[in-house]
Design an enzyme around this catalytic site. Sequence first.
Site, PDB file in Angstrom:
ATOM      1  CG  ASN A  23      -2.192  -0.815   0.912  1.00  0.00           C
ATOM      2  OD1 ASN A  23      -3.052  -0.422   0.137  1.00  0.00           O
ATOM      3  ND2 ASN A  23      -2.277  -1.998   1.517  1.00  0.00           N
ATOM      4  CG  MET A  99       1.006  -5.462  11.672  1.00  0.00           C
ATOM      5  SD  MET A  99      -0.715  -5.520  11.143  1.00  0.00           S
ATOM      6  CE  MET A  99      -1.239  -7.016  11.980  1.00  0.00           C
ATOM      7  NE  ARG A 100       3.504  -1.930  18.999  1.00  0.00           N
ATOM      8  CZ  ARG A 100       3.567  -2.864  19.940  1.00  0.00           C
ATOM      9  NH1 ARG A 100       3.538  -4.144  19.622  1.00  0.00           N
ATOM     10  NH2 ARG A 100       3.644  -2.526  21.209  1.00  0.00           N
ATOM     11  CG  ASN A 116      -5.967   1.526   9.523  1.00  0.00           C
ATOM     12  OD1 ASN A 116      -4.847   1.133   9.181  1.00  0.00           O
ATOM     13  ND2 ASN A 116      -6.905   0.700   9.975  1.00  0.00           N
ATOM     14  CG  HIS A 118      -9.817  -3.256   8.620  1.00  0.00           C
ATOM     15  ND1 HIS A 118      -8.961  -3.858   9.520  1.00  0.00           N
ATOM     16  CD2 HIS A 118     -10.908  -4.068   8.542  1.00  0.00           C
ATOM     17  CE1 HIS A 118      -9.511  -4.965   9.978  1.00  0.00           C
ATOM     18  NE2 HIS A 118     -10.696  -5.111   9.396  1.00  0.00           N
TER      19      HIS A 118
END
Length: 223
Positions: A23, A99-100, A116, A118
């Site tokens: 991405n 990934m936090r 973000n 998803h």
Amino acid sequence: MVDLDLGASRTSVAVLVSGRGSNLGALIKAGEKPGSSFEIGLVIANRPGAGGLDLAEAAGIPNLLIDHKAFDGREAFEQALDQKLNEAGVRLVCLAGFMRVLSTWFVKCWQDRILNIHPSLLPAFKGLDTHARALAAGVRVHGCTVHIVRPELDDGPIIVQGTVPVLQDDTEDALAARVLDVEHKCYPLALELVASGRARMAGGRVRVEGIDDPSGLLIHSGG
Ligand code: GRF
């Protein structure tokens, strides 16, 4: 959404990654196009060896590793993150496979400025293993969502969504690849809308100027 006061120059954006960074690659490419409202000004990875760092390096974009494991707790890690973002003068932050989970403190510092992506049609399938869960649920349509980040995981006002069909004999990998393909179209579009100031918060939702037809905010792909 806060007034970003973007002016005529292109909005500098930071992208946060943990892994391969496909991405990020799509955002870099879109930002390099003439007429783009944004440019990727900084890439930060929280994991050593994240492919996204190599992509940034190859594109000549400043990049750095802030390894969360090197910090004494989430607060210290996020303070370092916040400091680097401010030093770089970026106006927006894109999470791309980061990934936090970010704390309420950090999300408030960057209120309405964190995006973000998803891999599901939110609010369905928040969390992990979205493709396996979509297959198990037997849904006929699946996809991705680009949204403004709120402190709750995978929650927040939706900017753009992308849909793909779920085929009868789909595997998790085949479905993931189809979704990833539409992700690479949705994220650049959503970021362009925010960076150009066309996407704004109104009544808790994202309203986009100049798009009356909702299909302008919904990309269909695959088959
Ligand atoms: C994507 O599927 C994205 O939706 C999710 O993590 C994955 C990251 O992939 N949040 P990449 O690192 O951008 O290739």
